[in-house]
Motif scaffolding. Structure first.
Motif, PDB file in Angstrom:
ATOM      1  N   PRO A  68       4.800   9.266  -2.005  1.00 17.05           N
ATOM      2  CA  PRO A  68       4.554  10.697  -2.246  1.00 17.05           C
ATOM      3  C   PRO A  68       5.529  11.245  -3.275  1.00 17.05           C
ATOM      4  O   PRO A  68       6.614  10.703  -3.445  1.00 17.05           O
ATOM      5  N   LYS A  69       5.095  12.300  -3.959  1.00 15.71           N
ATOM      6  CA  LYS A  69       6.009  12.967  -4.895  1.00 15.71           C
ATOM      7  C   LYS A  69       6.841  13.940  -4.092  1.00 15.71           C
ATOM      8  O   LYS A  69       6.308  14.877  -3.509  1.00 15.71           O
ATOM      9  N   VAL A  70       8.151  13.683  -4.036  1.00 18.99           N
ATOM     10  CA  VAL A  70       8.991  14.604  -3.270  1.00 18.99           C
ATOM     11  C   VAL A  70       9.496  15.698  -4.197  1.00 18.99           C
ATOM     12  O   VAL A  70      10.288  15.457  -5.086  1.00 18.99           O
TER      13      VAL A  70
ATOM     14  N   TRP B 120      12.190   7.846   5.119  1.00 21.71           N
ATOM     15  CA  TRP B 120      12.077   9.088   4.383  1.00 21.71           C
ATOM     16  C   TRP B 120      10.765   9.129   3.603  1.00 21.71           C
ATOM     17  O   TRP B 120      10.016  10.105   3.655  1.00 21.71           O
ATOM     18  N   ILE B 121      10.468   8.034   2.899  1.00 21.75           N
ATOM     19  CA  ILE B 121       9.232   7.993   2.113  1.00 21.75           C
ATOM     20  C   ILE B 121       8.020   8.136   3.035  1.00 21.75           C
ATOM     21  O   ILE B 121       7.080   8.874   2.765  1.00 21.75           O
ATOM     22  N   ARG B 122       8.101   7.439   4.176  1.00 18.56           N
ATOM     23  CA  ARG B 122       6.975   7.532   5.119  1.00 18.56           C
ATOM     24  C   ARG B 122       6.803   8.949   5.647  1.00 18.56           C
ATOM     25  O   ARG B 122       5.696   9.456   5.749  1.00 18.56           O
ATOM     26  N   SER B 123       7.925   9.586   5.969  1.00 15.54           N
ATOM     27  CA  SER B 123       7.824  10.943   6.511  1.00 15.54           C
ATOM     28  C   SER B 123       7.231  11.878   5.479  1.00 15.54           C
ATOM     29  O   SER B 123       6.360  12.690   5.794  1.00 15.54           O
ATOM     30  N   MET B 124       7.692  11.729   4.233  1.00 16.09           N
ATOM     31  CA  MET B 124       7.195  12.622   3.202  1.00 16.09           C
ATOM     32  C   MET B 124       5.710  12.379   2.947  1.00 16.09           C
ATOM     33  O   MET B 124       4.945  13.311   2.725  1.00 16.09           O
TER      34      MET B 124
ATOM     35  N   GLU C  39       0.836  -1.195   0.000  1.00 17.24           N
ATOM     36  CA  GLU C  39       0.000   0.000   0.000  1.00 17.24           C
ATOM     37  C   GLU C  39       0.878   1.255   0.000  1.00 17.24           C
ATOM     38  O   GLU C  39       0.633   2.209  -0.739  1.00 17.24           O
ATOM     39  N   GLU C  40       1.933   1.198   0.817  1.00 16.22           N
ATOM     40  CA  GLU C  40       2.824   2.354   0.890  1.00 16.22           C
ATOM     41  C   GLU C  40       3.573   2.561  -0.424  1.00 16.22           C
ATOM     42  O   GLU C  40       3.814   3.682  -0.845  1.00 16.22           O
ATOM     43  N   LYS C  41       3.934   1.423  -1.087  1.00 19.56           N
ATOM     44  CA  LYS C  41       4.661   1.541  -2.352  1.00 19.56           C
ATOM     45  C   LYS C  41       3.794   2.221  -3.398  1.00 19.56           C
ATOM     46  O   LYS C  41       4.250   3.022  -4.187  1.00 19.56           O
TER      47      LYS C  41
END
Ligand code: ATP
Length: 612
Positions: free
Chosen positions: A22-24, A328-332, A16-18
């Motif tokens: 988010p677009k950083v 990092w991906i989770r934080s973003m 689900e997270e993949k």
């Protein structure tokens, strides 16, 4: 997407997270860092601490080389003592800096989340009613609580570890190259080479653990469903025992298989881990020894020890930097979710230079008002009517015809789609919101009381009301005797959302609350839910004199309320189809006559019956 508390997060992204990565963008990063700018001084201090503590962490490794070469092999006690003392001082110093670093970080994190929480709460309060009717309350609260708390962990963990790991790595590599470039190059190849398999093993284990968790949830689900009273009844009556047993047995089997595989993957994982940690030094000793003994390169025992020690300090940072990508991906994703809320436009707000008249009379004009909640269908169509100060209007009509919608437009819970609503001749959109809402009092169908005392709930309308004002409002709302009959009077608790009170009592308290506000216009949405006749008549006694004396609009379901009003508007499918006074409307043979025949007449008959 809300991540929720997620039990099994670990160092890998879920499917689900993949999918929801988010677009950083620069804009996003700039926005995240904008929350740090007010605290730039603390930020510099924190960076300094992180830098110092990362460098100091490597210091013992470097000193070991000199302790061996100059102290032990050189057999110099003085230097040995001096070096040990330096080592001690560095160790204590780095611990001290660690404490300072922690303090500054948590101070910053707390202040930033404080700012964010306040900003979010302020923003949410300004959102229009439609935001709260469309969004799930649970989601709103998750965003206010877990997501914003996540920010704290990002600042104290994610950002800090990225920085400190990068600094440690750079320093370690530089120190290694200073000692010997050949061994440094070998070290740099070894570390990533051995970190990757560890990661792969970790991932397999993590996936197995997740599957085992799911199987265990499934088992619990079966137990919950089939071992409850009603579940068992169903199983027995439909002769499903054997099927249920088979279902349970197969999940149980799956769980056993998974658990064994998981514990073996764990074992392999440990084998890989310890081999990796041990092979690195072996290679360095071997190559170092070869260079020193065979090639006669200028390399001391101390140098080789330093290199081995530095190598072992690199595994941790490399590993956590690899994991960092996930963090990092989770934080973003979390920041993106928070900013999504911040970016929702405030639909209903004060226009610039909004009008604040000195007096309010409560004249209302609806001029060709059209309204829709969303893009689907028009709820109100061409609604036009006027209410003069001192008069009252009753709105009647079938359920769902748009009565509540009409009154929602007056205090601007929603704005019209077309046409205009005027308060004392001014379009409500031009008036200051506080002025408008301060002069319009609404008693809604569903009365909402806060958990607190009756007094707290009444004072919500007017915090500085005197005792006399409270009593007067309670008397007018026909609730004074009830309050006095309570042991603690005005200080009696109403319970969660007023649950300790009956529907009728709650309604009368909310009438008292609105009277305390003393608005120029009183709007009353009469409850459709049946109250017993005593409660009804008590509310009636409170309302009837109010209709006489105040500018009011009533959504009425009872004939007595309707007849007390100066004008009756009959609404059907969002349109005013009839208007006038009772005597005229009843003769027209239209919607009102129908309502009268089906609903009001019964009331009249019942009242007549009671009178007999
Ligand atoms: P009742 O007498 O049952 O309270 P009502 O005449 O007051 O009914 P409204 O509550 O004004 O009716 O609703 C009018 C129509 O608008 C209904 O069809 C309802 O489904 C729809 N509606 C009400 N609130 C919303 C909303 N927040 N979003 C979308 N549609 C809504």
């Amino acid at each position: 997407m809300s991540m929720g508390p997620g039990r099994m997060r670990g160092g890998y992204l879920t499917e689900e997270e993949k999918q929801n990565k988010p677009k950083v963008t620069w804009a996003l990063l700039k926005r995240v860092f904008s929350y740090l700018t007010p605290y730039w001084k603390q930020l510099i201090l924190a960076l300094l601490c992180i830098f110092l503590s990362s460098v100091m962490r490597l210091f013992p490794s470097i000193l070991t080389g000199r302790i061996i070469d100059e102290g032990l092999i050189g057999r110099n006690m003085n230097i040995l003592i001096k070096l040990i003392m330096i080592l001690f001082a560095v160790t204590v110093g780095s611990e001290m800096i660690g404490v300072a670093e922690n303090y500054i970080q948590s101070w910053m994190a707390q202040h930033i989340t404080y700012d964010m929480r306040n900003q979010m709460y302020r923003h949410l309060q300004q959102m229009s009613q439609s935001f709260f009717t469309t969004n799930n309350q649970g989601d709103i609260i998750t965003r206010m609580t877990s997501d914003i708390s996540g920010v704290r962990s990002v600042i104290t963990n994610t950002f800090t570890s990225i920085l400190s790991n990068v600094i440690t790595l750079i320093c370690a590599v530089v120190a290694m190259f200073q000692k010997n470039w050949v061994l440094a190059v070998i070290g740099m190849v070894i570390v990533p080479l051995f970190t990757l398999p560890t990661r792969a093993a970790g991932k397999t284990r993590w996936e197995l653990t997740r599957e085992a968790q799911n199987a265990s949830d499934e088992m619990n689900g079966i137990l919950n469903e089939t071992l409850s009273v009603s579940g068992q009844l169903l199983v027995k009556l439909f002769c499903r025992q054997d099927d249920e047993y088979e279902k349970y047995r197969s999940v149980n089997q799956k769980m056993v298989d998974l658990s064994i595989r998981e514990s073996m993957a764990g074992r392999w994982f440990r084998v890989v881990l310890s081999t990796v940690v041990n092979i690195g030094p072996m290679i360095l000793y071997l190559v170092g020894g070869y260079l020193m003994i065979v090639k006669g390169m200028e390399l001391t025992v101390g140098d080789i020890t330093v290199l081995v020690s530095l190598l072992s300090k690199m595994y941790g940072p490399v590993n956590s930097l690899l994991n960092m990508q996930v963090e990092w991906i989770r934080s973003m994703a979390m920041f993106t979710r928070i900013f999504e809320y911040f970016d929702m436009p405030v639909e209903i707000k004060n226009r610039e230079n909004a009008l604040v008249p000195t007096e309010a009379h409560g004249n209302i004009d609806f001029e060709k008002v059209f309204f829709r909640y969303d893009d689907s269908r028009m709820i109100l169509k061409n609604v036009t009517f006027s209410l003069k100060s001192g008069n009252s209007i009753a709105i009647v009509g079938p359920s769902g015809s748009g009565k509540s919608t009409i009154i929602n437009l007056i205090p601007r819970l929603y704005d019209v789609t077309e046409g205009s609503v005027k308060f004392d001749g001014n379009d409500v959109r031009d008036l200051d919101l506080n002025f408008l809402r301060g002069n319009v009092g609404v008693v809604t169908q569903e009365t909402y009381l806060f958990n607190g005392t009756i007094r707290d709930n009444l004072l919500y309308a007017k915090p500085d009301a005197t005792e006399e004002e409270l009593i007067e409002a309670a008397r007018k709302a026909n609730i004074y005797d009830f309050i006095m009959s309570q042991e603690k009077g005005f200080d009696s608790m109403v319970g969660n959302r007023g649950l300790k009170l009956s529907g009728g009592e709650k309604q009368r308290i909310s009438i008292a609350r609105v009277l305390l506000k003393d608005p120029a216009l009183l709007i009353f949405d009469e409850a459709t839910s049946a109250l017993d006749s005593i409660s009804e008549s008590k509310i009636q006694e409170a309302i009837d004199p109010l209709i006489e004396s105040r500018t009011s609009i009533l959504i009425a379901h009872r004939l007595s309320t309707i007849m007390a009003a100066d004008e009756i508007l009959v609404v059907r499918d969002g349109e005013i189809v009839e208007r006038g006074v009772h005597e005229d409307l009843v003769k027209q043979g239209g919607v009102y006559t129908e309502l009268y025949e089906t609903q009001f007449k019964k009331e009249l008959l019942a009242a007549g019956h009671n009178n007999k």
